[in-house]
Write a protein that holds these residues in place. Structure first.
Motif, mmCIF file in Angstrom:
data_model
loop_
_atom_site.group_PDB
_atom_site.id
_atom_site.type_symbol
_atom_site.label_atom_id
_atom_site.label_comp_id
_atom_site.label_asym_id
_atom_site.label_seq_id
_atom_site.Cartn_x
_atom_site.Cartn_y
_atom_site.Cartn_z
ATOM 1 N N ALA A 1 12.057 10.552 7.246
ATOM 2 C CA ALA A 1 10.836 11.238 6.813
ATOM 3 C C ALA A 1 9.894 11.450 7.996
ATOM 4 O O ALA A 1 9.307 12.530 8.159
ATOM 5 C CB ALA A 1 10.150 10.425 5.723
ATOM 6 N N ALA A 2 9.753 10.425 8.825
ATOM 7 C CA ALA A 2 8.879 10.555 10.002
ATOM 8 C C ALA A 2 9.405 11.618 10.960
ATOM 9 O O ALA A 2 8.624 12.392 11.533
ATOM 10 C CB ALA A 2 8.768 9.204 10.711
ATOM 11 N N ALA A 3 10.736 11.680 11.125
ATOM 12 C CA ALA A 3 11.326 12.687 12.014
ATOM 13 C C ALA A 3 11.071 14.104 11.507
ATOM 14 O O ALA A 3 11.009 15.055 12.290
ATOM 15 C CB ALA A 3 12.828 12.443 12.155
ATOM 16 N N LYS A 4 10.911 14.234 10.185
ATOM 17 C CA LYS A 4 10.615 15.537 9.596
ATOM 18 C C LYS A 4 9.119 15.837 9.554
ATOM 19 O O LYS A 4 8.700 16.876 9.044
ATOM 20 C CB LYS A 4 11.199 15.599 8.184
ATOM 21 N N GLY A 5 8.310 14.891 10.063
ATOM 22 C CA GLY A 5 6.865 15.093 10.087
ATOM 23 C C GLY A 5 6.187 14.893 8.753
ATOM 24 O O GLY A 5 5.090 15.418 8.516
ATOM 25 N N LEU A 6 6.796 14.101 7.874
ATOM 26 C CA LEU A 6 6.254 13.889 6.532
ATOM 27 C C LEU A 6 5.400 12.624 6.477
ATOM 28 O O LEU A 6 5.533 11.732 7.314
ATOM 29 C CB LEU A 6 7.396 13.787 5.521
ATOM 30 N N ASP A 7 4.538 12.562 5.480
ATOM 31 C CA ASP A 7 3.665 11.405 5.279
ATOM 32 C C ASP A 7 4.475 10.296 4.610
ATOM 33 O O ASP A 7 4.823 10.391 3.432
ATOM 34 C CB ASP A 7 2.470 11.793 4.414
ATOM 35 N N PRO B 1 3.882 10.026 -0.192
ATOM 36 C CA PRO B 1 4.784 11.152 -0.462
ATOM 37 C C PRO B 1 4.187 12.097 -1.505
ATOM 38 O O PRO B 1 3.399 11.684 -2.358
ATOM 39 C CB PRO B 1 6.051 10.469 -1.000
ATOM 40 N N ARG B 2 4.612 13.338 -1.447
ATOM 41 C CA ARG B 2 4.050 14.338 -2.354
ATOM 42 C C ARG B 2 4.361 13.990 -3.812
ATOM 43 O O ARG B 2 5.423 13.458 -4.143
ATOM 44 C CB ARG B 2 4.593 15.729 -2.016
ATOM 45 N N ASN B 3 3.418 14.308 -4.653
ATOM 46 C CA ASN B 3 3.554 14.219 -6.113
ATOM 47 C C ASN B 3 3.671 12.801 -6.665
ATOM 48 O O ASN B 3 3.825 12.632 -7.881
ATOM 49 C CB ASN B 3 4.780 15.018 -6.606
ATOM 50 N N LEU B 4 3.603 11.780 -5.819
ATOM 51 C CA LEU B 4 3.795 10.410 -6.279
ATOM 52 C C LEU B 4 2.486 9.637 -6.251
ATOM 53 O O LEU B 4 1.538 10.016 -5.575
ATOM 54 C CB LEU B 4 4.825 9.689 -5.414
ATOM 55 N N ALA B 5 2.452 8.540 -6.979
ATOM 56 C CA ALA B 5 1.342 7.594 -6.917
ATOM 57 C C ALA B 5 1.920 6.192 -7.061
ATOM 58 O O ALA B 5 3.003 6.002 -7.612
ATOM 59 C CB ALA B 5 0.312 7.856 -8.013
ATOM 60 N N LYS B 6 1.193 5.219 -6.569
ATOM 61 C CA LYS B 6 1.713 3.860 -6.513
ATOM 62 C C LYS B 6 1.823 3.218 -7.893
ATOM 63 O O LYS B 6 2.822 2.592 -8.220
ATOM 64 C CB LYS B 6 0.797 3.007 -5.616
ATOM 65 N N GLU C 1 12.311 9.920 -2.339
ATOM 66 C CA GLU C 1 10.860 9.723 -2.339
ATOM 67 C C GLU C 1 10.221 10.146 -1.022
ATOM 68 O O GLU C 1 9.146 10.768 -1.011
ATOM 69 C CB GLU C 1 10.538 8.240 -2.588
ATOM 70 N N LEU C 2 10.852 9.797 0.078
ATOM 71 C CA LEU C 2 10.204 9.932 1.384
ATOM 72 C C LEU C 2 10.568 11.208 2.116
ATOM 73 O O LEU C 2 9.714 11.821 2.770
ATOM 74 C CB LEU C 2 10.556 8.732 2.261
ATOM 75 N N VAL D 1 0.820 -1.206 0.000
ATOM 76 C CA VAL D 1 0.000 0.000 0.000
ATOM 77 C C VAL D 1 0.855 1.258 0.000
ATOM 78 O O VAL D 1 0.530 2.243 -0.671
ATOM 79 C CB VAL D 1 -0.962 -0.006 1.203
ATOM 80 N N ALA D 2 1.935 1.287 0.767
ATOM 81 C CA ALA D 2 2.820 2.453 0.771
ATOM 82 C C ALA D 2 3.306 2.714 -0.647
ATOM 83 O O ALA D 2 3.647 1.786 -1.386
ATOM 84 C CB ALA D 2 3.999 2.227 1.705
ATOM 85 N N VAL D 3 3.331 3.972 -1.035
ATOM 86 C CA VAL D 3 3.672 4.312 -2.409
ATOM 87 C C VAL D 3 5.110 3.915 -2.740
ATOM 88 O O VAL D 3 5.385 3.369 -3.806
ATOM 89 C CB VAL D 3 3.437 5.816 -2.656
ATOM 90 N N ALA D 4 6.048 4.184 -1.855
ATOM 91 C CA ALA D 4 7.442 3.802 -2.087
ATOM 92 C C ALA D 4 7.607 2.306 -1.828
ATOM 93 O O ALA D 4 7.256 1.810 -0.759
ATOM 94 C CB ALA D 4 8.370 4.608 -1.183
ATOM 95 N N SER D 5 8.143 1.598 -2.782
ATOM 96 C CA SER D 5 8.187 0.140 -2.714
ATOM 97 C C SER D 5 9.284 -0.358 -1.775
ATOM 98 O O SER D 5 10.396 0.167 -1.764
ATOM 99 C CB SER D 5 8.413 -0.426 -4.111
ATOM 100 N N THR D 6 8.961 -1.389 -1.000
ATOM 101 C CA THR D 6 9.935 -2.020 -0.105
ATOM 102 C C THR D 6 9.867 -3.543 -0.251
ATOM 103 O O THR D 6 10.748 -4.144 -0.874
ATOM 104 C CB THR D 6 9.673 -1.619 1.362
#
Length: 615
Positions: free
Chosen positions: A595-601, A605-610, A491-492, A399-404
């Motif tokens: 990314a979490a430490a910077k308060g980001l989703d 992530p912005r501008n991306l889609a899965k 990405e993140l 589900v997360a846009v950035a692949s792992t």
């Protein structure tokens, strides 16, 4: 890119639509909207820019009439910015028809001029509204939504999945597909449409993949699938291999955190049933077995993370199967007149199996006479159906846009393919194949020990939350991992990150090194990479001499790096080709935690889609 869902049945459709959109939001989250034919027989729509929760909050304060027929959409903006006006659905036939769209209509400008000349007006910047207005015009002529679709799609160029409802035909949703995914969910007294099975897996696990240039009409108790000319099409239902709970966070802080934790299971599931008595069994390749054994070249097509998996596959195929391998970015491939021979095997890699760049490259390769094999993670995917054979990974929904976890599953599938070809071509002995398979089968347990270092990596990331640039270095199989580590950070965390082949440093990039520059270095094992290890240590010394702050990913017991690295993240001993499956996890966790430490989703992530379903 966009997420679409349609429903007809015996429930109130809003609940079904919002639930489906929530599971599809990873496909796009610039805006969201719904259209429902209420119990009063009137069509109501509501749409808002922003993430899905903005729409749901609006619906809570300003509800619309609910009913048993509806469509919903979550958008990744292409034509026109992420505004309320550009959000889907768009209307036609004086507001009695609503349409949603995934893809790009390439000739929308010409069609719009035609409609403007006829006196139609537009309220958005989108290509989708052109299709909605034109569909409304065709409906008034045809008096039937399916027939109106048939007339519309013949005028459209580009990639599209379209879904529409009309208030004069309650209990009917019609969809059309060209070069963009559409899946039908089969229920009991209800039916569903979606751009992904996630849209309806909560309600049914029986599905049908709608094929290229097909139109589907669903009613509560019937489905009809035809081609664009109206000829009936036979459908082949399949069973979805996971349930809705697999796409839920389950108490994790993010889907990405959950999916990284599932990497050992993703590898194990991709191996399950394919290792038999020390050999590889891939029955899904039986139809192309002779071609694979006789191949003289392999060409791997992919984008982004999948391309880095493909590079690792290149190393394995060349070492084990003795085949020359090239890795191409799908979006560059068909525009440079590539040379493809009759004995070229083209391997495409895509998590979704819908990546438009890769799909078009696969079609081109087939036209040139190549044998095509796809590696993907999604049942019923277009690329798999367009290929001569498909090797599915079994990572489960990502589900997360950035692949792992899809990345490690793709690498695992490529290694299986390489060992399968090694057996078919006789380039490895049975004992050598067994030895490599044993090593591969042991990776999930080793990876679990790597994941236990999560808290240590979290602290490292928090201490670097103000970092503006990070470099990544690796040699051999460490090089694609350096590229992937940099991509995850871009990405993140939205900061400058670059991956380099470590030996390339002195040919220019070392100019980037300045005091305090953070550099991750993937260090090969000193025990099994005896020639590479001292060279990488020398690269570390080169950047340390210029003030770099080094974070080493190194084997447990490697003491040679200690004098030269400020931080060391340990991985278990593994043969060189298997090290990447262990070394990538710390870099994924680091990007996520920074990314979490910077308060980001982290998940969106912005501008991306899965799923990238436009070129």
């Amino acid at each position: 890119m966009c997420g679409i869902v349609g429903y007809v049945g015996n429930r109130q459709s809003l609940e079904v639509l919002i639930g489906g959109l929530r599971r599809l939001e990873y496909r796009g989250y610039d805006s969201a909207g719904v259209a429902v034919i209420g119990e009063d027989g009137r069509l109501s729509t509501h749409k808002k820019a922003g993430k899905l929760n903005v729409l749901t909050e609006e619906l809570a304060t300003s509800p619309i009439a609910d009913g048993a027929t509806g469509i919903g959409h979550t958008r990744w903006a292409t034509h026109g910015g992420p505004t309320d006006g550009n959000a889907h659905p768009h209307l036609g036939d004086d507001g009695k028809l609503a349409l949603i769209h995934n893809g790009i209509i390439e000739n929308f400008a010409v069609l719009k001029e035609e409609l403007l000349a006829e006196g139609y007006t537009f309220s958005s910047e989108t290509d989708t509204e052109v299709a909605a207005v034109m569909l409304g015009r065709e409906y008034r002529s045809a008096g039937d939504l399916t027939e109106a679709f048939r007339r519309l799609v013949g005028r459209l160029h580009g990639a599209f999945t379209l879904l529409a409802v009309h208030q004069d035909q309650p209990g009917v949703v019609v969809g059309a597909r060209r070069n963009s995914p559409l899946v039908l969910g089969l229920g009991d007294g209800e039916n569903f449409l979606g751009s992904d099975v996630a849209a309806f897996v909560e309600h049914t696990r029986r599905a049908v993949a709608i094929g290229q240039d097909q139109i589907v009409t669903i009613r509560p108790d019937s489905i009809e699938v035809t081609d664009f000319q109206g000829n009936p099409v036979e459908t082949e239902p399949f069973e979805i291999a996971w349930d809705a709970s697999a796409a839920e966070k389950g108490g994790w802080s993010s889907f990405m955190a959950k999916e990284i934790s599932e990497e050992p299971e993703a590898i194990a599931n991709t191996l399950r049933g394919r290792l038999v008595d020390g050999a590889v069994q891939l029955p899904e390749l039986d139809g192309v077995g002779e071609v694979l054994a006789d191949a003289d070249r392999v060409l791997i097509l992919a984008c982004g993370t999948a391309a880095y998996a493909g590079t690792l596959g290149k190393y394995a195929l060349e070492k084990w199967a003795g085949l020359p391998v090239d890795v191409e970015l799908s979006h560059e491939f068909r525009y440079r007149d590539p040379v493809i021979g009759k004995k070229t095997v083209v391997v495409s890699i895509s998590q979704s199996g819908e990546t438009m760049d890769t799909l078009m490259a696969v079609k081109y390769a087939r036209e040139q006479g190549a044998t095509t094999l796809s590696i993907c993670n999604t049942q019923g995917a277009t690329i798999a159906r367009e290929s001569h054979a498909a090797l599915y990974t079994h990572a489960g929904p990502e589900v997360a846009v950035a692949s792992t976890k899809a990345f490690v599953a793709q690498v695992t599938a490529l290694y299986l393919l390489a060992l399968h070809l090694a057996a078919a071509r006789g380039t490895l002995t049975p004992d050598q194949i067994r030895e490599n398979l044993d090593e591969l089968a042991g990776i999930p347990d080793k990876l679990r020990t790597v994941l236990e270092a999560g808290p240590e990596i979290r602290e490292l990331a928090r201490g670097m939350s103000d970092t503006r640039s990070v470099l990544f270095l690796g040699r051999h199989v460490g090089y694609p991992i350096a590229l992937e580590g940099a991509l995850k950070l871009k990405e993140l965390a939205y900061i400058h990150a670059e991956g380099f082949a470590a030996g390339e440093l002195k040919h220019g990039p070392i100019a980037l090194i300045e005091p305090g520059q953070r550099v991750f270095v993937i260090v090969p094992s000193p025990r099994v990479s005896t020639s590479l290890h001292p060279k990488v240590v020398s690269n570390i010394q080169e950047i340390r001499a210029r003030g770099a702050h080094v974070i080493a990913i190194a084997e447990q017991g490697d003491v040679a790096v200690l004098p030269f690295a400020e931080d060391v993240l340990r991985i278990p001993l593994a043969a060189p080709l298997f090290e990447p499956l262990l070394a990538v996890a710390p870099l994924q966790i680091f990007a996520m935690e920074l990314a979490a430490a910077k308060g980001l989703d982290v998940d969106q992530p912005r501008n991306l889609a899965k799923s990238v379903t436009v070129e």
